[in-house]
Design an enzyme around this catalytic site. Structure first.
Site, PDB file in Angstrom:
ATOM      1  CB  CYS A 344      19.072   2.342  44.123  1.00  0.00           C
ATOM      2  SG  CYS A 344      17.310   2.318  43.712  1.00  0.00           S
ATOM      3  CG  HIS A 428      20.223   1.499  39.098  1.00  0.00           C
ATOM      4  ND1 HIS A 428      20.320   0.245  39.642  1.00  0.00           N
ATOM      5  CD2 HIS A 428      19.113   2.060  39.635  1.00  0.00           C
ATOM      6  CE1 HIS A 428      19.307   0.031  40.465  1.00  0.00           C
ATOM      7  NE2 HIS A 428      18.560   1.124  40.480  1.00  0.00           N
ATOM      8  CD  GLU A 430      23.212  -1.022  38.180  1.00  0.00           C
ATOM      9  OE1 GLU A 430      21.989  -1.211  38.100  1.00  0.00           O
ATOM     10  OE2 GLU A 430      23.703  -0.079  38.852  1.00  0.00           O
TER      11      GLU A 430
END
Length: 459
Positions: A344, A428, A430
């Site tokens: 990001c 992302h 995660e």
């Protein structure tokens, strides 16, 4: 002079374009022609798309008088969303009362995970509009928070907040927002807001939910005009930690204790530009020992911890502004030969450190259903994203290649250096919320550290 239905459709650009703008099928437009009337729920979108007035489109006697600028409020309205062009959407307020919240209004397309979205520090300076109408149905709990504080400035939803129906719920979303001083508004046309952003680019807005029900529209409009916008704004320092700390907890699993990092694990220093907790958990899950440092940490500050690798986190604001202090630190880490992985904002900052440029996207990518193509494998992954800036492919220097692209708009989603142990992605891996298609990137980072380790990894 009142227009016919056909005249309104032509003002919208013809049948196909009108159907697209209003979010209906062409069959609906055929029925409007037969009835010689456009349903009132579409009036707002038509006015915004054409610049017509209500007297141009509403049947005689049905056009409601617009609320006066002296603070007149439509019946039942307890909150207002005011745009920089002066237009106002009235609705029902929830969450906190108090000072009006001003920021860039954006939309998120995720169907789940509203609490994780609201606590993502990357939303600093922004008012979130959820395109999914049913928000609040799982309540709120401590385990699903991605940061201690809520960085987003406000929340916009279509329908009244749904009452929670989950055994994990510890509070309603309304209570949770009030406790964190975040205002919200419902009962507005979120599809019209989404189209407005899609067609007109980034929008400044102010969300007002006063306890006394009084609105100073002139002051609210002035607040939108005075807000400088996210370009040139460094917000990473506002959401970053203020001192270094150790993180050792792995992914959360129902009924199980989280995994813990081993003393022999590869040591990662994570630079916190607005890191989500699930990033740190994912690093531990991949077999790392994690030390978190503030956004303003220098290369010496980072290298003092003797890391095996350095992670550059997500975060809010303009990467060019944050880069004023972050880029020299990242370059120092790269010169020391340390493996680097960014996501990001961290992806954008790595690109700047390698000599590339960034730019502001017209719409941004926010939500948990964003398709990205890995150019090396041809594999398409559905990813979770939250960003309003992107790396300019054309500015990438020799020796830095594009690794991933967005299948929505073709914008850059990943880079890697051919001469340095460094790679990054715009999305992302995660998730939280979102799919886990890209979780393998944390394992890739560990492999990269193993390949460049000064000492063998203990098993």
């Amino acid at each position: 002079m009142k227009l016919t239905v056909e005249g309104i459709i032509q003002k919208l650009g013809g049948t196909e374009r009108a159907a697209e703008l209003l979010g209906v099928g062409t069959e609906a437009l055929r029925k409007w022609r037969q009835a010689r009337a456009v349903p009132s729920k579409h009036w707002t979108a038509i006015l915004q798309a054409t610049g017509l007035s209500l007297s141009d489109i509403a049947p005689a006697g049905e056009a409601p008088a617009p609320p006066p600028d002296d603070g007149g409020v439509p019946p039942g309205a307890t909150a207002a969303l005011v745009f920089a062009d002066g237009s106002v959407l009235w609705g029902r307020g929830f969450g906190a009362h108090g000072s009006a919240a001003t920021g860039e209004i954006c939309f998120s397309t995720g169907l789940t995970g509203y609490q994780e979205t609201l606590t993502d520090p990357s939303f600093a300076g922004q008012i979130i509009t959820f395109t999914f109408p049913h928000i609040g149905n799982v309540g709120a709990n401590a385990e699903d928070e991605e940061a201690t504080n809520v960085a987003a400035r406000g929340l916009v939803v279509k329908q009244d907040l749904t009452e929670p129906s989950s055994w994990r719920s510890a509070a309603t979303l309304d209570q949770w927002l009030r406790n964190r001083n975040i205002p919200g508004i419902c009962g507005v046309d979120t599809r019209a807001i989404t189209r407005r952003i899609r067609d007109g680019g980034p929008q400044t807005a102010v969300l007002s939910h006063p306890a006394d029900g009084r609105f100073d529209l002139d002051a609210l409009r002035a607040a939108t005009r005075d807000w400088p916008g996210l370009e040139g704004m460094d917000l990473a320092r506002e959401v970053s930690c203020t001192q270094s700390y150790e993180w050792s907890e792995g992914l959360w699993r129902l009924g199980e204790a989280p995994t813990r990092s081993a003393a022999t694990a590869r040591h990662v220093v994570a630079v916190d530009y607005g890191a989500k907790r699930n990033i740190l958990r994912s690093l531990v899950e991949a077999g790392c020992r994690v030390t978190v440092v503030p956004a303003g940490a220098s290369a010496d500050d980072i290298l003092r911890h003797r890391p095996d690798g350095v992670f550059l986190s997500n975060g809010p604001g303009d990467p060019a502004a944050t880069g004023a202090y972050a880029v020299p630190a990242i370059r120092g880490v790269l010169e020391a030969g340390k493996p680097v992985f960014g996501i990001c904002l961290g992806h954008q900052l790595l690109a700047l450190a390698l000599g590339a440029k960034t730019y502001k996207l017209d719409q941004g990518h926010r939500g948990a259903n964003q398709p990205v193509k890995d150019l090396a494998t041809g594999r398409v992954e559905i990813t979770s994203q939250n960003h309003g800036f992107a790396v300019d492919d054309e500015s990438l220097p020799e020796g830095v290649r594009v690794t991933h692209v967005s299948l929505f708009d073709g914008s850059n989603e990943g880079i890697a250096s051919d001469r340095l142990p460094a790679f990054s992605v715009q999305y992302h891996p995660e998730a939280a919320p979102g799919p886990s298609d890209s979780a393998h990137l944390f394992t890739r980072f560990v492999r990269l550290m193993d390949e460049h380790a000064a000492t063998p990894r203990a098993e």
